[in-house]
Design an enzyme around this catalytic site. Structure first.
Site, PDB file in Angstrom:
ATOM      1  N   GLY A   1       5.344  21.080  11.842  1.00  0.00           N
ATOM      2  CA  GLY A   1       6.496  20.275  12.190  1.00  0.00           C
ATOM      3  C   GLY A   1       7.765  20.663  11.458  1.00  0.00           C
ATOM      4  O   GLY A   1       7.818  21.685  10.767  1.00  0.00           O
TER       5      GLY A   1
ATOM      6  N   HIS B   1       0.822  -1.208   0.000  1.00  0.00           N
ATOM      7  CA  HIS B   1       0.000   0.000   0.000  1.00  0.00           C
ATOM      8  C   HIS B   1       0.857   1.260   0.000  1.00  0.00           C
ATOM      9  O   HIS B   1       1.864   1.324   0.707  1.00  0.00           O
ATOM     10  CB  HIS B   1      -0.914   0.004   1.233  1.00  0.00           C
TER      11      HIS B   1
ATOM     12  N   GLY C   1       8.968   9.340   8.829  1.00  0.00           N
ATOM     13  CA  GLY C   1       8.384   9.852   7.595  1.00  0.00           C
ATOM     14  C   GLY C   1       7.529  11.078   7.876  1.00  0.00           C
ATOM     15  O   GLY C   1       7.920  11.964   8.637  1.00  0.00           O
TER      16      GLY C   1
END
Length: 292
Positions: free
Chosen positions: A161, A81, A170
Protein backbone atom coordinates in the site's frame (compact mmCIF):
# COMPACT_ATOMS: atom_id res chain seq x y z
CA UNK A 1 -11.64 -30.48 3.90
CA UNK A 2 -9.35 -27.47 4.25
CA UNK A 3 -10.25 -25.03 7.02
CA UNK A 4 -8.76 -21.62 7.73
CA UNK A 5 -9.81 -19.23 10.50
CA UNK A 6 -9.68 -15.43 10.49
CA UNK A 7 -10.01 -13.11 13.49
CA UNK A 8 -10.67 -9.64 12.12
CA UNK A 9 -10.22 -6.86 14.71
CA UNK A 10 -11.70 -3.53 13.65
CA UNK A 11 -11.93 -0.24 15.51
CA UNK A 12 -15.60 0.11 16.40
CA UNK A 13 -17.30 -1.41 19.43
CA UNK A 14 -20.03 1.12 20.25
CA UNK A 15 -22.03 1.84 17.09
CA UNK A 16 -24.17 -1.27 16.63
CA UNK A 17 -25.62 -0.07 13.31
CA UNK A 18 -22.11 0.25 11.86
CA UNK A 19 -21.10 -3.16 13.23
CA UNK A 20 -24.21 -4.69 11.62
CA UNK A 21 -23.34 -3.15 8.25
CA UNK A 22 -19.84 -4.64 8.41
CA UNK A 23 -21.29 -8.04 9.38
CA UNK A 24 -23.80 -7.95 6.51
CA UNK A 25 -21.04 -7.14 4.02
CA UNK A 26 -18.97 -10.05 5.31
CA UNK A 27 -21.85 -12.52 4.97
CA UNK A 28 -22.86 -11.36 1.48
CA UNK A 29 -21.02 -14.06 -0.44
CA UNK A 30 -19.63 -17.58 -0.26
CA UNK A 31 -20.55 -19.60 2.80
CA UNK A 32 -18.38 -19.30 5.90
CA UNK A 33 -18.88 -20.40 9.49
CA UNK A 34 -19.29 -17.27 11.63
CA UNK A 35 -18.09 -18.45 15.02
CA UNK A 36 -18.36 -15.27 17.10
CA UNK A 37 -18.86 -11.53 17.08
CA UNK A 38 -17.30 -9.91 20.14
CA UNK A 39 -17.75 -6.16 20.71
CA UNK A 40 -16.32 -4.16 23.61
CA UNK A 41 -17.40 -0.57 24.21
CA UNK A 42 -14.46 0.25 26.52
CA UNK A 43 -11.98 -1.05 23.97
CA UNK A 44 -14.13 0.43 21.16
CA UNK A 45 -13.30 -2.64 19.16
CA UNK A 46 -15.06 -5.59 17.55
CA UNK A 47 -13.66 -8.98 16.60
CA UNK A 48 -15.32 -11.14 13.94
CA UNK A 49 -14.12 -14.74 14.09
CA UNK A 50 -15.01 -17.08 11.23
CA UNK A 51 -13.66 -20.11 9.42
CA UNK A 52 -14.13 -22.10 6.26
CA UNK A 53 -12.52 -22.86 2.91
CA UNK A 54 -9.43 -20.61 2.59
CA UNK A 55 -10.66 -18.82 -0.54
CA UNK A 56 -14.09 -18.22 1.02
CA UNK A 57 -12.44 -16.85 4.16
CA UNK A 58 -10.28 -14.54 2.05
CA UNK A 59 -13.30 -13.24 0.14
CA UNK A 60 -15.29 -12.64 3.32
CA UNK A 61 -12.34 -10.83 4.91
CA UNK A 62 -12.04 -8.56 1.88
CA UNK A 63 -15.76 -7.69 1.97
CA UNK A 64 -15.67 -7.02 5.70
CA UNK A 65 -12.55 -4.89 5.47
CA UNK A 66 -13.75 -2.80 2.54
CA UNK A 67 -16.93 -1.90 4.42
CA UNK A 68 -15.03 -1.11 7.64
CA UNK A 69 -12.61 1.14 5.74
CA UNK A 70 -15.57 2.90 4.14
CA UNK A 71 -17.42 3.53 7.41
CA UNK A 72 -14.78 4.07 10.11
CA UNK A 73 -12.96 7.39 10.56
CA UNK A 74 -9.93 7.00 12.79
CA UNK A 75 -9.58 10.78 13.26
CA UNK A 76 -12.51 10.59 15.70
CA UNK A 77 -11.74 7.21 17.27
CA UNK A 78 -10.91 6.67 20.93
CA UNK A 79 -10.73 3.51 23.01
CA UNK A 80 -8.75 1.73 25.70
CA UNK A 81 -7.28 -0.93 23.41
CA UNK A 82 -4.09 -0.26 21.39
CA UNK A 83 -4.83 0.23 17.68
CA UNK A 84 -3.34 1.76 14.54
CA UNK A 85 -6.16 1.47 12.06
CA UNK A 86 -9.82 1.08 11.17
CA UNK A 87 -9.12 -2.56 10.31
CA UNK A 88 -6.49 -2.96 12.98
CA UNK A 89 -5.18 -6.52 12.89
CA UNK A 90 -6.17 -9.54 10.78
CA UNK A 91 -4.54 -12.86 11.70
CA UNK A 92 -5.16 -15.98 9.62
CA UNK A 93 -4.92 -19.26 11.58
CA UNK A 94 -4.61 -22.70 9.93
CA UNK A 95 -7.20 -25.04 11.47
CA UNK A 96 -7.32 -28.20 9.37
CA UNK A 97 -5.37 -29.45 6.33
CA UNK A 98 -4.00 -25.95 5.66
CA UNK A 99 -0.23 -25.50 5.70
CA UNK A 100 1.49 -22.35 6.89
CA UNK A 101 2.59 -21.73 3.29
CA UNK A 102 -1.03 -21.89 2.05
CA UNK A 103 -2.15 -19.54 4.82
CA UNK A 104 0.64 -17.13 3.86
CA UNK A 105 -0.65 -17.04 0.29
CA UNK A 106 -4.08 -16.00 1.59
CA UNK A 107 -2.52 -13.44 3.91
CA UNK A 108 -0.41 -11.90 1.15
CA UNK A 109 -3.41 -11.72 -1.20
CA UNK A 110 -5.34 -9.92 1.53
CA UNK A 111 -2.46 -7.53 2.20
CA UNK A 112 -2.28 -6.58 -1.47
CA UNK A 113 -6.05 -6.03 -1.51
CA UNK A 114 -5.87 -3.64 1.44
CA UNK A 115 -2.96 -1.82 -0.17
CA UNK A 116 -5.06 -1.24 -3.30
CA UNK A 117 -7.76 0.27 -1.06
CA UNK A 118 -5.19 2.87 -0.03
CA UNK A 119 -4.44 1.38 3.38
CA UNK A 120 -0.78 0.89 4.44
CA UNK A 121 -0.20 -2.75 5.45
CA UNK A 122 2.34 -4.41 7.76
CA UNK A 123 2.92 -8.17 7.86
CA UNK A 124 3.58 -9.80 11.26
CA UNK A 125 4.21 -13.17 12.92
CA UNK A 126 4.86 -15.89 10.29
CA UNK A 127 4.26 -13.37 7.49
CA UNK A 128 6.76 -10.81 8.80
CA UNK A 129 9.22 -9.41 6.28
CA UNK A 130 11.84 -8.79 8.99
CA UNK A 131 12.54 -9.91 12.54
CA UNK A 132 11.61 -6.44 13.82
CA UNK A 133 8.08 -6.87 12.44
CA UNK A 134 7.22 -10.25 13.92
CA UNK A 135 5.80 -8.65 17.06
CA UNK A 136 2.39 -6.96 16.88
CA UNK A 137 3.13 -4.65 19.87
CA UNK A 138 6.28 -3.37 18.12
CA UNK A 139 4.35 -2.56 14.97
CA UNK A 140 1.56 -0.92 16.96
CA UNK A 141 3.87 1.03 19.28
CA UNK A 142 2.81 4.68 19.26
CA UNK A 143 -0.65 3.65 18.12
CA UNK A 144 -2.65 5.56 15.53
CA UNK A 145 -1.63 8.91 17.01
CA UNK A 146 2.06 8.19 16.39
CA UNK A 147 1.66 6.43 13.04
CA UNK A 148 2.34 9.45 10.80
CA UNK A 149 5.70 10.06 12.45
CA UNK A 150 6.51 6.35 12.49
CA UNK A 151 5.84 5.97 8.77
CA UNK A 152 8.22 8.85 8.05
CA UNK A 153 11.05 6.58 9.21
CA UNK A 154 12.23 4.45 6.23
CA UNK A 155 12.66 1.52 8.65
CA UNK A 156 8.88 1.50 9.12
CA UNK A 157 7.79 1.84 5.51
CA UNK A 158 4.69 -0.36 4.95
CA UNK A 159 4.97 -3.76 3.28
CA UNK A 160 1.98 -3.04 1.03
CA UNK A 161 0.00 0.00 0.00
CA UNK A 162 0.85 3.70 0.11
CA UNK A 163 3.90 4.94 1.96
CA UNK A 164 2.02 8.04 3.11
CA UNK A 165 -0.09 8.25 6.26
CA UNK A 166 -3.81 7.60 5.72
CA UNK A 167 -5.52 9.73 8.36
CA UNK A 168 -8.98 8.24 7.89
CA UNK A 169 -8.05 4.54 7.91
CA UNK A 170 -4.65 4.36 9.62
CA UNK A 171 -2.87 1.09 8.85
CA UNK A 172 -3.63 -2.63 8.94
CA UNK A 173 -1.49 -5.44 10.38
CA UNK A 174 -2.00 -8.93 9.00
CA UNK A 175 -0.23 -12.26 9.35
CA UNK A 176 -0.36 -15.99 10.02
CA UNK A 177 -0.03 -17.28 13.56
CA UNK A 178 -0.61 -20.04 16.11
CA UNK A 179 -4.07 -19.88 17.77
CA UNK A 180 -3.91 -17.41 20.65
CA UNK A 181 -6.15 -17.10 23.70
CA UNK A 182 -7.53 -13.63 24.50
CA UNK A 183 -7.84 -13.75 28.28
CA UNK A 184 -8.79 -10.87 30.61
CA UNK A 185 -8.66 -10.87 34.41
CA UNK A 186 -10.79 -8.22 36.17
CA UNK A 187 -9.53 -6.97 39.54
CA UNK A 188 -11.46 -5.38 42.40
CA UNK A 189 -9.54 -2.09 42.53
CA UNK A 190 -9.66 1.43 41.14
CA UNK A 191 -5.88 1.74 41.26
CA UNK A 192 -4.49 1.49 37.75
CA UNK A 193 -0.93 1.45 39.12
CA UNK A 194 -1.66 -1.90 40.80
CA UNK A 195 -2.82 -3.27 37.47
CA UNK A 196 0.35 -2.02 35.79
CA UNK A 197 2.53 -3.67 38.45
CA UNK A 198 0.74 -6.99 37.92
CA UNK A 199 1.15 -6.65 34.15
CA UNK A 200 4.91 -6.29 34.63
CA UNK A 201 4.94 -9.59 36.52
CA UNK A 202 3.30 -11.60 33.72
CA UNK A 203 4.15 -9.80 30.47
CA UNK A 204 7.04 -11.14 28.37
CA UNK A 205 8.40 -7.67 27.61
CA UNK A 206 8.97 -6.95 31.32
CA UNK A 207 10.34 -10.30 32.45
CA UNK A 208 7.17 -12.33 32.83
CA UNK A 209 5.99 -15.26 30.74
CA UNK A 210 7.48 -15.51 27.26
CA UNK A 211 4.14 -15.97 25.52
CA UNK A 212 2.08 -13.31 27.32
CA UNK A 213 1.24 -9.86 25.99
CA UNK A 214 -0.62 -7.71 28.50
CA UNK A 215 -1.88 -4.24 29.32
CA UNK A 216 -3.76 -2.80 32.31
CA UNK A 217 -6.80 -0.61 31.77
CA UNK A 218 -9.77 0.82 33.67
CA UNK A 219 -13.22 -0.38 32.59
CA UNK A 220 -15.40 2.67 32.11
CA UNK A 221 -18.67 0.72 32.35
CA UNK A 222 -17.65 -1.13 35.54
CA UNK A 223 -16.75 1.25 38.33
CA UNK A 224 -13.91 0.13 40.56
CA UNK A 225 -12.56 -2.51 38.18
CA UNK A 226 -9.09 -2.66 36.64
CA UNK A 227 -8.58 -5.19 33.87
CA UNK A 228 -5.42 -7.08 33.02
CA UNK A 229 -6.07 -7.66 29.32
CA UNK A 230 -3.89 -10.36 27.72
CA UNK A 231 -3.12 -12.34 24.65
CA UNK A 232 -1.58 -15.74 25.39
CA UNK A 233 0.26 -16.42 22.16
CA UNK A 234 1.18 -20.05 22.85
CA UNK A 235 -1.13 -21.82 25.32
CA UNK A 236 0.94 -25.00 25.11
CA UNK A 237 4.04 -23.31 26.53
CA UNK A 238 2.25 -20.82 28.79
CA UNK A 239 -1.08 -22.34 29.89
CA UNK A 240 -4.04 -20.28 31.06
CA UNK A 241 -4.08 -21.53 34.65
CA UNK A 242 -0.42 -20.66 35.23
CA UNK A 243 -0.95 -17.05 34.21
CA UNK A 244 -4.16 -16.80 36.22
CA UNK A 245 -2.55 -18.14 39.38
CA UNK A 246 0.34 -15.70 39.02
CA UNK A 247 -2.05 -12.77 38.69
CA UNK A 248 -3.98 -13.90 41.77
CA UNK A 249 -0.76 -14.19 43.73
CA UNK A 250 0.54 -10.79 42.63
CA UNK A 251 -2.83 -9.11 43.36
CA UNK A 252 -3.03 -10.62 46.85
CA UNK A 253 -0.01 -8.64 48.05
CA UNK A 254 -2.04 -5.47 47.46
CA UNK A 255 -5.15 -6.89 49.14
CA UNK A 256 -6.86 -7.09 45.74
CA UNK A 257 -9.08 -9.95 44.62
CA UNK A 258 -10.21 -11.24 41.24
CA UNK A 259 -13.81 -10.35 40.38
CA UNK A 260 -14.14 -12.42 37.22
CA UNK A 261 -12.43 -13.26 33.94
CA UNK A 262 -13.21 -13.05 30.23
CA UNK A 263 -12.28 -15.43 27.45
CA UNK A 264 -12.70 -13.35 24.29
CA UNK A 265 -13.49 -15.14 21.08
CA UNK A 266 -13.17 -18.84 20.31
CA UNK A 267 -10.82 -20.84 22.52
CA UNK A 268 -9.07 -24.01 21.30
CA UNK A 269 -10.38 -26.95 23.31
CA UNK A 270 -6.78 -28.06 23.83
CA UNK A 271 -6.15 -24.83 25.76
CA UNK A 272 -8.85 -25.79 28.27
CA UNK A 273 -7.58 -29.32 28.79
CA UNK A 274 -4.82 -28.16 31.15
CA UNK A 275 -7.28 -25.90 33.01
CA UNK A 276 -9.50 -28.91 33.73
CA UNK A 277 -6.57 -31.04 34.81
CA UNK A 278 -5.18 -28.34 37.10
CA UNK A 279 -8.33 -27.20 38.89
CA UNK A 280 -10.20 -30.51 39.01
CA UNK A 281 -7.06 -32.63 39.51
CA UNK A 282 -8.29 -34.86 36.67
CA UNK A 283 -4.82 -35.88 35.55
CA UNK A 284 -6.13 -38.82 33.51
CA UNK A 285 -8.66 -36.67 31.66
CA UNK A 286 -8.69 -37.04 27.87
CA UNK A 287 -10.39 -34.90 25.25
CA UNK A 288 -11.91 -38.12 23.96
CA UNK A 289 -14.29 -37.87 26.93
CA UNK A 290 -15.92 -34.73 25.52
CA UNK A 291 -19.10 -34.92 23.48
CA UNK A 292 -21.71 -32.53 22.14
Amino acid sequence: MKCLMAEVNFSEGRDQALIDQVRDAMLDGASIDLMEISSDADHNRTVFTFKGDPEAVLAATKRLSAKAVELIDMTTHSGAHPRIGAVDVVPFIPVKDVTTEEALEICNAYGKFMGKLGVPVYYYEDAATSEERKSLPKIRKGQYEGLKEKMADPAWAPDEGPKEFNAKSGATVTGVRFPLVAFNVNLQTKDLDIGKKIVKAVRAATGGYQYVRAIALALEDRDGIIQVSMNLTNYEKTPIHRVFETIKSEASQYGVGVVDCDLVGPVPVYALQDVLKFYLRTHRFSLDQLYM
